[in-house]
Design an enzyme around this catalytic site. Structure first.
Site, PDB file in Angstrom:
ATOM      1  N   GLY A  19       0.810  -1.205   0.000  1.00 42.18           N
ATOM      2  CA  GLY A  19       0.000   0.000   0.000  1.00 42.18           C
ATOM      3  C   GLY A  19       0.846   1.260   0.000  1.00 42.18           C
ATOM      4  O   GLY A  19       2.078   1.214  -0.099  1.00 42.18           O
ATOM      5  N   HIS A  24       1.384  -4.981   3.585  1.00 43.31           N
ATOM      6  CA  HIS A  24       0.578  -5.978   4.286  1.00 43.31           C
ATOM      7  C   HIS A  24       0.870  -7.380   3.746  1.00 43.31           C
ATOM      8  O   HIS A  24       1.052  -7.564   2.540  1.00 43.31           O
ATOM      9  CB  HIS A  24      -0.905  -5.657   4.133  1.00 43.31           C
ATOM     10  CG  HIS A  24      -1.257  -4.257   4.538  1.00 43.31           C
ATOM     11  ND1 HIS A  24      -1.472  -3.886   5.847  1.00 43.31           N
ATOM     12  CD2 HIS A  24      -1.412  -3.126   3.795  1.00 43.31           C
ATOM     13  CE1 HIS A  24      -1.740  -2.594   5.907  1.00 43.31           C
ATOM     14  NE2 HIS A  24      -1.708  -2.112   4.673  1.00 43.31           N
ATOM     15  N   ASP A  87      -5.301  -3.049  -6.265  1.00 44.37           N
ATOM     16  CA  ASP A  87      -5.892  -3.469  -4.997  1.00 44.37           C
ATOM     17  C   ASP A  87      -7.411  -3.528  -5.099  1.00 44.37           C
ATOM     18  O   ASP A  87      -8.050  -4.449  -4.573  1.00 44.37           O
ATOM     19  CB  ASP A  87      -5.457  -2.541  -3.858  1.00 44.37           C
ATOM     20  CG  ASP A  87      -5.666  -1.068  -4.170  1.00 44.37           C
ATOM     21  OD1 ASP A  87      -5.885  -0.707  -5.354  1.00 44.37           O
ATOM     22  OD2 ASP A  87      -5.601  -0.258  -3.221  1.00 44.37           O
ATOM     23  N   ASP A 102     -13.407  -0.156   0.388  1.00 46.10           N
ATOM     24  CA  ASP A 102     -12.059  -0.257   0.956  1.00 46.10           C
ATOM     25  C   ASP A 102     -11.768   1.060   1.667  1.00 46.10           C
ATOM     26  O   ASP A 102     -11.532   2.088   1.032  1.00 46.10           O
ATOM     27  CB  ASP A 102     -11.031  -0.524  -0.139  1.00 46.10           C
ATOM     28  CG  ASP A 102      -9.654  -0.886   0.426  1.00 46.10           C
ATOM     29  OD1 ASP A 102      -9.397  -0.563   1.604  1.00 46.10           O
ATOM     30  OD2 ASP A 102      -8.850  -1.488  -0.300  1.00 46.10           O
ATOM     31  N   SER A 105      -6.469   4.893   3.196  1.00 44.29           N
ATOM     32  CA  SER A 105      -6.061   6.292   3.095  1.00 44.29           C
ATOM     33  C   SER A 105      -7.022   7.071   2.202  1.00 44.29           C
ATOM     34  O   SER A 105      -7.246   8.262   2.389  1.00 44.29           O
ATOM     35  CB  SER A 105      -4.630   6.394   2.564  1.00 44.29           C
ATOM     36  OG  SER A 105      -4.483   5.669   1.359  1.00 44.29           O
ATOM     37  N   THR A 157     -19.053  22.219  17.604  1.00 47.64           N
ATOM     38  CA  THR A 157     -18.311  22.213  16.337  1.00 47.64           C
ATOM     39  C   THR A 157     -17.546  20.916  16.118  1.00 47.64           C
ATOM     40  O   THR A 157     -17.517  20.385  15.002  1.00 47.64           O
ATOM     41  CB  THR A 157     -17.341  23.409  16.287  1.00 47.64           C
ATOM     42  OG1 THR A 157     -18.089  24.619  16.424  1.00 47.64           O
ATOM     43  CG2 THR A 157     -16.589  23.442  14.962  1.00 47.64           C
TER      44      THR A 157
END
Length: 223
Positions: A19, A24, A87, A102, A105, A157
């Site tokens: 990744g 991984h 991926d 998925d 990120s 907030t």
């Protein structure tokens, strides 16, 4: 290693998903990950088959394990999507019918019907949302807070920022999924699944797709 060499069982090899932040691995049914700086310490002896979305991390893997094999060309996913990440392809390969989310990120959402990839979309990941709020205005620079529910409107907030972030993600998933089964993977999958009652967390989804690809290529024996 000859490309046609076959393996009888998953325990005889190691799968690797490279990744953007971590690398991984799946060894048999055990999952673990590593930073690129720590790869050599793993001391992997078995054959590695990998996919990659990050060239720098891929080079780091090959520097430590030069015989590792990229399986990007070992399979075919039926799709009209141009530039679908490897991926995402692997995750889609593991699902015949359903919606694949998925949550890494970036958050990718893909639809698969009868084994064909119909299309998908990409949202910022949770960390990217937080960064975007921070860049937008000082008052929106709020720490991430896990919410228990979307049923009650926020009264401050910090909660409002987190509520808007999660609601936008969940609404997009539900809009695309409709009544289809939702499969979640990635680092934030478990958290998002709490807001999607009919979803299933499949942390091995990408590796399941890699296993299917190796079987289709005759490298891993079918059982």
């Amino acid at each position: 290693m000859p490309a046609r060499q076959s393996f009888k069982d998953l325990k005889d090899l190691i799968l690797c998903d490279i990744g953007n932040t971590r690398i991984h691995f799946a060894q048999n049914y055990q999952l673990f990950s590593s930073a690129k700086e720590d790869l050599k310490r793993l001391g992997i002896q078995k054959e590695i088959f990998y996919i990659s979305v990050n060239e720098e991390n891929e080079k780091a893997l090959l520097n430590c394990y030069p015989n590792a094999k990229n399986i990007a060309g070992f399979f075919h996913l039926e799709t009209d999507y141009i530039g679908l990440g490897i991926d995402r392809q692997m995750a889609c390969l593991a699902v015949v019918n359903g919606v694949i989310v998925d949550a890494g990120s970036a958050i990718t959402i893909d639809l698969v019907k009868e084994g064909k990839h119909l299309g998908g979309c990409i949202l910022p990941g949770l960390a990217q949302y937080v960064h975007a709020y921070k860049k937008s205005a000082k008052i929106l620079e709020q720490p991430f807070k896990a919410l228990d529910s979307l049923e009650v409107l926020p009264k401050n907030t910090r909660d409002a920022v987190n509520y808007g972030m999660i609601l936008s993600i969940i609404s997009c998933i539900q809009h695309l999924a409709k009544d289809q089964k939702i499969y979640l993977c990635g680092g934030d999958a478990k958290y998002l699944s709490a807001f999607l009652p009919h979803s299933v967390c499949k942390e091995r989804l990408v590796f399941d797709g890699m296993e299917i690809a190796l079987k289709k290529a005759g490298i891993l024996e079918c059982k």
